[in-house]
Design a protein around this motif. Sequence first.
Motif, short mmCIF file in Angstrom:
data_model
loop_
_atom_site.label_atom_id
_atom_site.label_comp_id
_atom_site.label_asym_id
_atom_site.label_seq_id
_atom_site.Cartn_x
_atom_site.Cartn_y
_atom_site.Cartn_z
N GLN A 258 0.84 -1.19 0.00
CA GLN A 258 0.00 0.00 0.00
C GLN A 258 0.88 1.25 0.00
O GLN A 258 1.88 1.30 0.72
N ILE B 74 0.89 4.95 1.06
CA ILE B 74 0.16 5.89 1.90
C ILE B 74 0.52 7.29 1.42
O ILE B 74 1.70 7.67 1.39
N THR B 75 -0.49 8.01 1.02
CA THR B 75 -0.25 9.30 0.38
C THR B 75 -0.51 10.51 1.27
O THR B 75 0.01 11.59 0.98
N ASP B 76 -1.27 10.36 2.34
CA ASP B 76 -1.54 11.53 3.19
C ASP B 76 -1.61 11.12 4.66
O ASP B 76 -1.70 9.93 4.98
N ILE C 146 -3.94 11.31 6.83
CA ILE C 146 -5.20 10.67 7.25
C ILE C 146 -5.13 9.16 6.99
O ILE C 146 -5.50 8.35 7.85
N GLU C 147 -4.59 8.79 5.83
CA GLU C 147 -4.43 7.35 5.52
C GLU C 147 -3.45 6.71 6.49
O GLU C 147 -3.63 5.57 6.91
N ASP D 144 -5.21 6.00 9.68
CA ASP D 144 -6.08 4.83 9.53
C ASP D 144 -5.28 3.54 9.51
O ASP D 144 -5.69 2.50 10.05
N TYR D 145 -4.13 3.57 8.85
CA TYR D 145 -3.29 2.38 8.73
C TYR D 145 -2.73 1.98 10.09
O TYR D 145 -2.64 0.80 10.40
#
Length: 74
Positions: free
Chosen positions: A61, A63-65, A67-68, A71-72
């Motif tokens: 995965q 992760i671009t920001d 917030i992600e 969550d991760y």
Amino acid sequence: MASFKDADPTLGFLIRKDADDMLPRPTRVKNKTPAPVQITAEQILREARECQEAEIRPPKQKITDPIELADYRL
């Protein structure tokens, strides 16, 4: 139970009579002629590797920001 002098050091606490009872008896081979098609250990191992299922890995995965990322981490 047997005495200490009946014990065999290679068998741990078992005496030789107990160990002989637990081991399977060797079977006699009736047909000693070679098989018409011989296979090698290498062939057996290769076929076993082919039959094994690939390891299940989670998808990679990106992760671009932030917030992600939050969550991760949960």
